[in-house]
Design a protein around this motif. Sequence first.
Motif, PDB file in Angstrom:
ATOM      1  N   GLY A 385       0.828  -1.195   0.000  1.00  0.00           N
ATOM      2  CA  GLY A 385       0.000   0.000   0.000  1.00  0.00           C
ATOM      3  C   GLY A 385       0.866   1.250   0.000  1.00  0.00           C
ATOM      4  N   GLY A 386       0.263   2.356  -0.354  1.00  0.00           N
ATOM      5  CA  GLY A 386       0.982   3.620  -0.449  1.00  0.00           C
ATOM      6  C   GLY A 386       0.763   4.229  -1.809  1.00  0.00           C
ATOM      7  N   GLY A 387       1.809   4.819  -2.374  1.00  0.00           N
ATOM      8  CA  GLY A 387       1.671   5.432  -3.691  1.00  0.00           C
ATOM      9  C   GLY A 387       2.896   6.227  -4.054  1.00  0.00           C
ATOM     10  N   GLY A 388       2.746   7.079  -5.049  1.00  0.00           N
ATOM     11  CA  GLY A 388       3.837   7.917  -5.514  1.00  0.00           C
ATOM     12  C   GLY A 388       3.313   9.288  -5.881  1.00  0.00           C
ATOM     13  N   ILE A 389       4.154  10.303  -5.708  1.00  0.00           N
ATOM     14  CA  ILE A 389       3.776  11.667  -6.044  1.00  0.00           C
ATOM     15  C   ILE A 389       5.018  12.420  -6.503  1.00  0.00           C
ATOM     16  N   VAL A 390       4.829  13.326  -7.442  1.00  0.00           N
ATOM     17  CA  VAL A 390       5.921  14.128  -7.999  1.00  0.00           C
ATOM     18  C   VAL A 390       5.694  15.578  -7.588  1.00  0.00           C
ATOM     19  N   VAL A 391       6.762  16.246  -7.162  1.00  0.00           N
ATOM     20  CA  VAL A 391       6.653  17.636  -6.713  1.00  0.00           C
ATOM     21  C   VAL A 391       7.514  18.540  -7.590  1.00  0.00           C
ATOM     22  N   SER A 392       7.171  19.824  -7.593  1.00  0.00           N
ATOM     23  CA  SER A 392       7.912  20.819  -8.371  1.00  0.00           C
ATOM     24  C   SER A 392       8.540  21.856  -7.437  1.00  0.00           C
ATOM     25  N   ARG A 393       9.487  22.580  -7.961  1.00  0.00           N
ATOM     26  CA  ARG A 393      10.087  23.671  -7.187  1.00  0.00           C
ATOM     27  C   ARG A 393       9.017  24.706  -6.824  1.00  0.00           C
ATOM     28  N   TYR A 394       8.112  24.960  -7.754  1.00  0.00           N
ATOM     29  CA  TYR A 394       7.038  25.914  -7.504  1.00  0.00           C
ATOM     30  C   TYR A 394       6.259  25.518  -6.249  1.00  0.00           C
TER      31      TYR A 394
END
Length: 494
Positions: A385-394
């Motif tokens: 279980g869980g997941g993934g996420i992508v982040v930006s500098r903004y």
Amino acid sequence: MTLTAHTGLAAHPDLAAHTGLTAAPQQQAPPGQPLTRHWDTVRALVRALHEGTAAAEPAAPQDPAAFTPDGELPPLDGPLRSFLAPAAARVVRLPDYRGTRLHLLDMCHGPGSRSVQSGGALVMVARAVQHVRRTGQDVTLLAPSSGNRATALRDAVLRAQQCGLAGPDQVRVVSLVPACSRHKVADSALARHPQLRRRNPLVVYHGSEPGAVHELAAAYCRERARTLRTGTGTALWYVHDPVDQRAVDALRAFVERDALGAAPAAGRVHAQAVATGSGLLGHRLGSTLVDPEGAAGPASARYLLVQQLHNPDLVLHLLTGSFSREGVPPYKYDRARRVHRQPPESLDPRFPPTTHSPEEILEPTFFTRAPGTAPETSALVRTQGGGGIVVSRYECLARYPSVRAMLRPAGVELPADPARLAEWSLVMALTGVMNAVQRGLLAEPEVVVHSTGSYSADDDDRAPVPDTRARYADSVDELHAVVSRALGPHGWRP
């Protein structure tokens, strides 16, 4: 062969005098030092992981290009306790966010520790020391790195000398880093003293692809390791397998158990900014040792992978089963605000709605593409279980004041000016967690954020190695010129 304090700096008064180094004091390990507290477990893990790797990838026993020390680590004694002292850890409660309990798992809390790589580096150097003790053969580590591992290994080699575990000629390190992250390699006596600098060069690579430092190191071992072994008697250890770091990362589960106990029935998520996911895989390994039955239960650990847009390969693999950037949502340029935005009608919450660039590099530490750990990491998240996420500098900049205020009571002081932040992984992880909670991607009541390092360009111990003290190599021949000079009193030549 038995090493004593006389094989360290004490046997080289010229180096000690010029560097101002003194022998490290004998230290007892408090409960917050998992390496010394669980040293027997680490020794068993390294041995088992090494044997498993050797069985899966058999090589000719006498092939210098495939040299790796065996999986044996020295027994724990006074000098080794002092050597391992930087590998301290703690768990700190952070302010809740939207009803979610947050904890910080800080695996780089010890004196002199600069990143989570410190523990693995200490174990690698301890393995090299044990090889010297057992065989009398000197070891040179060839370490391609995006910066943090290079600093950690250089610190560990220097500390081995301070603690009397090895002399300057017995264990050395050649660090190979891409130009884009050379500022992440911290200055130390290893660069300031001419003889230590020659023995342990920092080599900067200017190729267009930062990750090619691994290809250059592998090519060098294939073409020159045998010549080095014949000419100098030194074993060249190409540091690229995760055995030592994986064993250290397994201790995260022990630290978690001691500080937090069992996870709540609704589950506990472990979040980290990642390149390969090896740290979270290590945590999973440790969980199976801490609680073999509970590790498979409904309250077992779940994992959130946080990545950047330049190479979100683990998240892509988790979501699509491949590394193709076709899995990244489209972005349109907003000329008025000078940013790129996802179209509102097709917004994917696992990717940033707004970014300065669809392929921006937020943290150069994360340069790995198509990591070999992806199948294992994806299987872990899908199963647990869980997941993934992508982040930006903004996004990170928008949350920066909140993250800074959140971390200050925990003793992590981010610079007021985010432009002075030199390591973004912790800010990325917290931003990813807050975004995931806000967007409904995380419903569990508790999240442990794994801190892999946070430092400022203004930190007293983080000044980079000056350009004049670095060497440069973009080819096997250029790298050989540096390495051969490092392996002799006046520079060995084939």
